[in-house]
Design an enzyme around this catalytic site. Sequence first.
Site, PDB file in Angstrom:
ATOM      1  N   LYS A  98      -0.606  -1.748   4.613  1.00 46.49           N
ATOM      2  CA  LYS A  98       0.189  -1.820   3.369  1.00 46.49           C
ATOM      3  C   LYS A  98       0.589  -3.264   3.072  1.00 46.49           C
ATOM      4  O   LYS A  98       0.772  -3.637   1.913  1.00 46.49           O
ATOM      5  CB  LYS A  98       1.380  -0.874   3.437  1.00 46.49           C
ATOM      6  CG  LYS A  98       2.426  -1.178   4.525  1.00 46.49           C
ATOM      7  CD  LYS A  98       3.484  -2.178   4.104  1.00 46.49           C
ATOM      8  CE  LYS A  98       4.363  -2.594   5.263  1.00 46.49           C
ATOM      9  NZ  LYS A  98       5.329  -3.649   4.924  1.00 46.49           N
ATOM     10  N   THR A 156       6.656  -1.735  -0.352  1.00 44.02           N
ATOM     11  CA  THR A 156       6.254  -3.132  -0.186  1.00 44.02           C
ATOM     12  C   THR A 156       5.515  -3.679  -1.403  1.00 44.02           C
ATOM     13  O   THR A 156       5.568  -4.877  -1.675  1.00 44.02           O
ATOM     14  CB  THR A 156       5.405  -3.278   1.100  1.00 44.02           C
ATOM     15  OG1 THR A 156       6.002  -2.520   2.140  1.00 44.02           O
ATOM     16  CG2 THR A 156       5.310  -4.706   1.548  1.00 44.02           C
TER      17      THR A 156
HETATM   18  O1  LIG Z   1       7.723  -3.838   6.450  1.00 50.20           O
HETATM   19  C1  LIG Z   1       8.576  -4.071   5.623  1.00 50.20           C
HETATM   20  C2  LIG Z   1       9.182  -3.010   4.802  1.00 50.20           C
HETATM   21  O2  LIG Z   1       8.898  -1.740   5.299  1.00 50.20           O
HETATM   22  C3  LIG Z   1       8.977  -5.470   5.352  1.00 50.20           C
HETATM   23  O3  LIG Z   1       8.049  -5.999   4.515  1.00 50.20           O
HETATM   24  P1  LIG Z   1       7.755  -7.561   4.471  1.00 50.20           P
HETATM   25  O4  LIG Z   1       7.312  -7.971   5.842  1.00 50.20           O
HETATM   26  O5  LIG Z   1       6.724  -7.724   3.428  1.00 50.20           O
HETATM   27  O6  LIG Z   1       9.054  -8.229   4.081  1.00 50.20           O
END
Ligand SMILES: O=C(CO)COP(=O)(O)O
Length: 316
Positions: free
Chosen positions: A181, A238
């Site tokens: 993701k 995300t």
């Molecule tokens: O895994 C995350 C949310 O579930 C955090 O996302 P990021 O690492 O893109 O900040």
Amino acid sequence: MSVAVLGAGAFGTALAVALGRKEPVTLWARDVRAMQDSRQSPRLPGVTLPDSVTITDDLGQAAACGTLLLSVPMQQLSRLLDQIMTPTRGHALVACCKGIDLTEGVGPSALITRHQPDATPAVLTGPSFAADIARGLPTALTLACSDEATGRAVQAQLSTPVLRLYRSDDMIGAELGGALKNVIAIACGACIGAGLGDSARAALMTRGFAEMVRLAAALGAQADTLSGLSGLGDLTLTCTSDLSRNYRFGLSLGRGEPFDPAVTVEGAATAQAAAQLALDHAIPLPVCTAVSDLTQGRLTVRQAMNTLLSRPLKDE
Ligand SMILES: O=C(CO)COP(=O)(O)O
Ligand SMILES: NC(=O)C1=CN([C@@H]2O[C@H](COP(=O)(O)OP(=O)(O)OC[C@H]3O[C@@H](n4cnc5c(N)ncnc54)[C@H](O)[C@@H]3O)[C@@H](O)[C@H]2O)C=CC1
């Protein structure tokens, strides 16, 4: 069963704060000097650790706990595992990082098995920003463990009134959802940053999800795991929130702006690993491969878009 968090970045600190509200927690940091007076992590400023959290730089002391939450960035996980000298037989090692190891081409559960073969691996993943968890906002995550008894015990241990863990026995599916993701979030950020529109983002999320399902199936995941919190749930969060570092990195690529290299962006290395897995397993992963090329400077955003749009027409 005592609990320790290894890694005091944003997520490790948030987990320690959340669990510290119900039980004593040991938080291991590489460098405690930055934290001991303020009881705050430089990676999560403004969040103070409660007294129930013991901060230490003694890895042996922390690793003696029965449940270890591994909260370092994915490309650092094998190094951390190799540093643990305390016997880990009967210990649950719970990977909280999201990615695929570039050197070994595997996710965190296989890495744990290779580097700490006596331990029981598990995976904690799903839609959750560290800041939300630290504030005590309601959050639901997946706790995946192929050993049922350990999975149930860790699920109960780590759940709180506001942190609700759903159990799964599919570690491969859970960790691939969390890893991939991030790659799609970079693509979505680049799409929005370049002004390509919300419709294009929806297309990237949907076709990206198809790639997640395809790769996960090829690597032995269960069919429905990707539709859960660890897959679709985290993809949705995300790819749509400015709080995501992967999404913001994509935005900066789309806008042609610089991005702070000190910020953890797991999706960049994961895109490379996924592109390699696509070749190894002869599976088409066009979005992941485009993100790999984009983040390594081999394609511009416009070229990446043209590459995706000029593929032969196909059935959905
Ligand atoms: O895994 C995350 C949310 O579930 C955090 O996302 P990021 O690492 O893109 O900040
Ligand atoms: N921040 C978030 O909202 C969430 C993060 N995650 C995942 O958690 C993992 C960690 O991310 P963050 O905590 O956000 O990163 P971060 O950038 O906030 O912190 C990383 C921390 O790891 C430490 N570190 C790096 N290498 C180390 C090593 N070899 N040994 C010991 N410590 C080391 C750094 O000093 C830093 O404190 C990532 O895989 C991320 O995807 C998962 C869910 C939410």
